[in-house]
Design an enzyme around this catalytic site. Structure first.
Site, PDB file in Angstrom:
ATOM      1  N   ASP A 126      -8.485  -5.125  -6.428  1.00  0.00           N
ATOM      2  CA  ASP A 126      -7.979  -4.101  -5.505  1.00  0.00           C
ATOM      3  C   ASP A 126      -8.061  -2.724  -6.158  1.00  0.00           C
ATOM      4  O   ASP A 126      -7.336  -2.433  -7.114  1.00  0.00           O
ATOM      5  CB  ASP A 126      -6.535  -4.428  -5.124  1.00  0.00           C
ATOM      6  N   SER A 180       0.841  -1.197   0.000  1.00  0.00           N
ATOM      7  CA  SER A 180       0.000   0.000   0.000  1.00  0.00           C
ATOM      8  C   SER A 180       0.881   1.255   0.000  1.00  0.00           C
ATOM      9  O   SER A 180       1.638   1.476  -0.941  1.00  0.00           O
ATOM     10  CB  SER A 180      -0.946  -0.045   1.204  1.00  0.00           C
ATOM     11  N   HIS A 198      -7.551  -5.736  -0.579  1.00  0.00           N
ATOM     12  CA  HIS A 198      -6.324  -4.966  -0.392  1.00  0.00           C
ATOM     13  C   HIS A 198      -5.468  -5.521   0.745  1.00  0.00           C
ATOM     14  O   HIS A 198      -4.337  -5.072   0.944  1.00  0.00           O
ATOM     15  CB  HIS A 198      -6.666  -3.499  -0.120  1.00  0.00           C
TER      16      HIS A 198
END
Length: 535
Positions: free
Chosen positions: A394, A337, A466
């Site tokens: 995602d 991320s 995610h």
């Protein structure tokens, strides 16, 4: 013995009746038989004997389903037993036929074979099993991306799979290292912290911190004084580790330096994420090379008692290169991320921090876009190799930015073929260079899909798609883009059930509970060293 014919036993006046009935019996064929085809006088073709049994079974089930759909079936009645279990009575015909025995993909949700039960129990108890790793030896540069992982991704090479999962587990260690002690003192420099690494052959040499250039208004502390570390400007974000085991160095073919960075955790980090305007890279001679403002802020801003992320990582890498001068080294940067975005900026920073920098490879999970095409060209010129692991569901991997700068090299080639007009290409290039949101991805892509997992729901929510553990679960089961989830995947399901239990199919959550593995027992022991259960 004399053969007696029908004509000798029946009267002549009744013989034509029996013959007519025999003819009618021959013509009657089951509508469910896939070999039965309507007879047309104009074209009558014999049934091919080469039809595969699989295709015949598909047709049989299709015909059966169509026939059963013609009748209205009553709703099944649910009866609650004394022990609290629910029994369904009056099941429909499709449920009563037990189609799992006819077609494996139509496994009934209420049944699981002993073999599948044993496999599930094994996956739920493999948290402390070590995974054997092959000797990379002279091929380590290939697995480190010297050829952009050509020929290793589809199908996925088993050695590369282990290396990717190992990188993800370093990032999990960074997450745990932060959440075990998230608060930082505002009055003094932070103390060294212990990090439980997933590999005994590595040791942590440096803690890394990221600082936000923005702050929350003072009235926020008055309104919500209990937020604490959620509003602090500087936070522990990762670490630098180096391989210190001779046997592992020999297996990998070099001494590896790992930089692991976690994802977004604090309020100010979220605030930096949404500062999506592209800004020039400081110190760059090319003004067209731009990156996201918020990511650059977290990378370059120093804190009150800690240096900036860029300063810390450059100083530590220079120190390690000098310490192990003369040895074969590599630098592996990994993040998830926000950490995936910062990994690219860190790679760009250290690629020119010394006269002879070791090969640099970035393994990112669920990373957003970071810069424009100028930034991509900058990394390519510095020979920074990037492998992006992307989940097809995602949404974070599709932000920030707009479509002008988006696309892989193949997509860009297709665009150029479609843009035959030279004037149109000039207009498109002008828009791309001047658009403040013209982002594009970097490097090579390994794409996985939540829907390929037999354990996760196909409609899993955004958080699950995610989630880092979900990423590692998908990578561990990935064979190739046109193959199902590999049946011999060995990564434990414990953490997945713990973190994403609501997104795991009920069949497996119910079976896990029936195996006396309650949620309070599904906690992963965080010892001084975490094993790698993936094979």
């Amino acid at each position: 013995m004399q053969t007696i014919g029908i004509s000798s036993t029946l009267p002549a006046q009744n013989l034509h009746v029996l013959q007519t009935r025999r003819a009618s019996f021959k013509c009657q064929k089951s509508p469910l038989n896939p070999l039965t085809k309507p007879q047309h006088p104009s074209s009558q073709k014999p049934v091919s004997s080469a039809s595969s049994s699989t295709e015949l079974t598909r047709q049989h089930l299709s015909n059966l389903e169509k026939l059963l759909q013609k009748t209205n079936q009553p709703e099944p009645e649910k009866v609650v037993k004394g022990n609290g279990s629910v029994e369904t009575k009056g099941r429909g015909l499709l449920e009563g036929l037990n189609l799992s025995r006819i077609w494996p993909e139509m496994k009934a949700a209420e049944e699981m074979s002993p073999r599948h039960l044993n496999r599930l129990q094994r996956l739920l108890s493999k948290t402390m099993e070590y995974s054997p790793r092959n000797n990379l030896g002279s091929r380590w540069r290939e697995y480190h991306g010297c050829n952009d992982w050509s020929g290793l991704l589809d199908p996925l090479d088993e050695n590369l799979r282990r290396e990717v999962v190992r990188c993800g587990e370093f990032v999990q260690a960074a997450y745990h290292g932060f959440h075990s002690n998230p608060a930082m003192s505002t009055d003094s420099a932070p103390l060294p912290r212990h990090v439980a690494l997933p590999d005994r052959s590595y040791k942590v040499t440096k803690s890394l911190y990221a600082t936000s250039s923005v702050g929350l208004p003072k009235w926020v502390d008055d309104v919500a004084p209990d937020l604490g570390w959620m509003t602090q400007r500087s936070s522990w974000i990762g670490f630098v580790a180096v391989c210190d085991d001779r046997r592992e160095i020999q297996r990998m073919g070099r001494r590896d330096i790992v930089i692991a960075l976690r994802g977004t955790a604090t309020c100010l980090e979220w605030a930096e994420n949404v500062r999506a305007q592209l800004v020039p890279i400081p110190g760059s001679d090319d003004p067209t090379q731009k990156v996201e403002c918020g990511f650059l802020s977290l990378h370059k801003t120093p804190g009150a008692h800690v240096p900036s992320l860029a300063e810390s990582v450059v100083a530590e890498v220079q120190r390690l290169i000098e310490m192990y001068k003369g040895e074969t080294l590599s630098i592996t940067i990994t993040g998830h991320s926000l950490g995936a975005a910062l990994s690219l900026l860190v790679a760009d920073e250290i690629s020119s921090c010394a006269p002879h920098v070791p090969p640099i490879a970035v393994f990112s999970f669920g990373g957003p876009r970071v810069g424009n095409k100028g930034f991509v060209e900058r990394l390519n010129e510095k020979n920074v190799k990037v492998l992006r692991i992307v989940n097809n569901q995602d949404v974070i991997t599709r932000v920030p930015g707009v479509f002008f700068g988006e696309g892989s090299e193949k997509q860009q080639q297709n665009q150029q073929e479609e843009q035959k007009s030279a004037s149109f290409r000039r207009v498109f290039s002008m828009i791309d260079n001047n658009n403040p949101l013209a982002y594009t991805h970097v490097g090579t892509e390994l794409r996985v899909d939540t829907k390929m997992s037999p354990f996760l729901k196909p409609n899993a929510d955004v958080a699950c798609c995610h989630d880092l553990e979900a990423y590692l679960h998908l990578v561990d089961g990935f064979l190739s883009s046109n193959c199902p989830f590999r049946s011999n995947a060995k990564r434990s399901l414990v953490r997945l059930l713990q973190d994403q239990g609501s997104n795991v199919k009920q069949l497996y959550t119910h079976k896990a509970l029936s195996l006396n593995l309650q949620r309070d027992r599904l906690s992963i022991p965080m010892a001084s060293c975490l094993p790698s259960p993936s094979q």
